[in-house]
Design a protein around this motif. Structure first.
Motif, PDB file in Angstrom:
ATOM      1  N   ARG A 149      26.407  33.214  58.427  1.00 47.90           N
ATOM      2  CA  ARG A 149      26.499  34.532  57.798  1.00 47.90           C
ATOM      3  C   ARG A 149      27.335  34.480  56.528  1.00 47.90           C
ATOM      4  NH1 ARG A 149      25.389  38.291  55.474  1.00 47.90           N
ATOM      5  NH2 ARG A 149      25.777  40.494  55.961  1.00 47.90           N
ATOM      6  N   LEU A 150      28.469  33.778  56.572  1.00 44.80           N
ATOM      7  CA  LEU A 150      29.317  33.672  55.388  1.00 44.80           C
ATOM      8  C   LEU A 150      28.602  32.950  54.250  1.00 44.80           C
ATOM      9  CD1 LEU A 150      32.773  32.740  56.998  1.00 44.80           C
ATOM     10  CD2 LEU A 150      32.134  34.931  55.952  1.00 44.80           C
ATOM     11  N   ALA A 151      27.832  31.943  54.601  1.00 45.34           N
ATOM     12  CA  ALA A 151      27.115  31.176  53.575  1.00 45.34           C
ATOM     13  C   ALA A 151      26.111  32.042  52.829  1.00 45.34           C
ATOM     14  CB  ALA A 151      26.418  29.982  54.209  1.00 45.34           C
ATOM     15  N   GLY A 152      25.636  33.102  53.477  1.00 47.19           N
ATOM     16  CA  GLY A 152      24.646  33.971  52.851  1.00 47.19           C
ATOM     17  C   GLY A 152      25.225  35.129  52.071  1.00 47.19           C
ATOM     18  N   LEU A 153      26.553  35.246  52.028  1.00 44.91           N
ATOM     19  CA  LEU A 153      27.181  36.356  51.315  1.00 44.91           C
ATOM     20  C   LEU A 153      27.248  36.084  49.814  1.00 44.91           C
ATOM     21  CD1 LEU A 153      30.223  37.343  53.581  1.00 44.91           C
ATOM     22  CD2 LEU A 153      27.966  38.411  53.470  1.00 44.91           C
TER      23      LEU A 153
END
Length: 396
Positions: A141-145
């Motif tokens: 999820r963080l990688a997609g922010l």
């Protein structure tokens, strides 16, 4: 006939207990089975690092316990029958495939998971890093922010502080904030709290203090005073809840589901069951319950394993000091905080800060992992014969 010892859970405590028992008892006398749902030993204290994209060294249990006499069983525990002395397990890849494992002595080390605490929306919308699956989901999820999006960490304890600083350091393009029920670092000494605030300021982390979260939505958290904090991602770190299996048994457990044990980690209601780590209600200095942590758990594993071995071989019951010395906090990769504490875990004035503290914390993490693979701490194995299947009383 071999004495059957089954250890449930291969976290820090279960893995240490199984390895220590294998080095205390003769293989021909004791059959030790270690049950775990994952094939690897997971360094739980590094889950915040995994969540931000750092790669952790793989530690396969089969390799760790090769030639030790410990039989590693990949299975998920679904129940324990303390009257029949059996454990129900399922294949993690085929839940329909069930099996029963019989035991003479059980070591319960299933540990804990995250605790949504019944706050509306938390289970549906918040992330957690109590284990590898949750950390990997957060990582994705963080990688997609995109840059500038808000990340909210709920919880001002050790896990929350470490997670917030790790995320802010790894992703300085994100807007990271932390929501704490109390004051930021109010469990630290004045020196420790000042350093924590300094690091938060340098990393650009916003702290919402004395703010209890009452609801979590997909894009925000709401506090008790009505404050709305925007959140593209919410990470929930407000404590742990023990594995639910023990509560469903006839074992004497607390309101939290922890197994009540005596000073040897033996169940007060079922003497063939031992509980260690987060799963046990253990009295520390001043009869204050030990907190759920690696620092608490590993000494309880030593105590339980050595007590079982003593009772089975007619030896002298050991006494492992169950006390605290310090709290080791990583604040990203470049900063750290070592807060010295009293035996019952209250902060004293002394604290280490900065890069040396970060190095200190890294040494502690590596030492904990080394201790799992070397449960007698480098002392040569001393395997003794089991004198009785039911274990004659040990001398004190």
């Amino acid at each position: 006939m071999q004495h059957r010892i089954v250890v449930l859970g291969a976290g820090y405590t279960g893995a240490v207990a199984a390895g220590r028992l294998a080095r205390r008892l003769r293989r021909e006398d004791a059959a030790i089975t270690l049950v775990n749902a994952e094939p690897d030993f997971v360094e739980r204290v590094r889950m915040h690092q995994l969540a931000v994209g750092q790669e952790l060294r793989p530690r396969p249990l089969d390799a760790m316990f090769a030639d030790t006499g410990v039989d590693v069983r990949l299975a998920r525990v679904t129940g324990v029958d303390v009257d029949r002395r059996t454990v129900a397990v399922t294949d993690p890849h085929d839940p329909g495939r069930t099996e029963e494992l019989a035991y003479d002595t059980l070591v319960y080390a299933l540990g804990s998971a995250w605790n949504p605490q019944g706050v509306p929306g938390t289970a549906e919308h918040a992330h957690e890093i109590a284990g590898r699956p949750g950390a990997l989901r957060l990582r994705e999820r963080l990688a997609g922010l995109d840059a500038g999006q808000p990340v909210v960490v709920v919880g001002g304890g050790l896990t929350g502080v470490e997670a917030a600083t790790e995320i802010a350091e790894a992703r300085p393009d994100l807007d990271v904030s932390l929501v704490a029920r109390g004051g930021l670092g109010d469990w630290l000494s004045p020196k420790g709290a000042r350093h924590l605030r300094k690091v938060f300021g340098a990393l650009g982390i916003t702290a919402y203090e004395n703010a209890a979260v009452t609801a979590v939505a997909p894009d925000r958290v709401v506090t008790a005073d009505g404050t709305t904090v925007p959140a593209a991602v919410t990470l929930w770190t407000t404590g742990f809840a023990v594995h639910p299996v023990a509560r469903a048994t006839a074992l004497n457990v607390t309101d939290t589901g922890q197994i009540v044990v005596d000073g040897t980690m033996r169940s007060v209601s079922h003497p063939d069951v031992y509980a260690i780590g987060d799963a046990a209600m253990v009295a520390g200095p001043g009869d204050k319950p030990l907190r759920m942590s690696c620092a608490s758990g590993i000494p309880t594993a030593w105590q339980a394993a050595d007590s079982i071995a003593a009772r089975l071989t007619g030896g002298k019951l050991p006494h492992t000091p169950l006390r605290y010395f310090n709290q080791c906090v990583s604040l990203g990769r470049a900063e750290g905080l070592i807060q010295y504490v009293t035996a019952d875990d209250r902060a004293v004035g002394a604290a280490l800060t900065g890069r040396f503290a970060a190095f200190y914390k890294e040494v502690v993490c590596k030492a904990a992992a080394w201790g799992v693979a070397n449960p007698t701490l480098g002392v040569p194995a001393r395997r003794r014969a089991v004198t009785s299947p039911q274990a004659r009383p040990a001398t004190v």
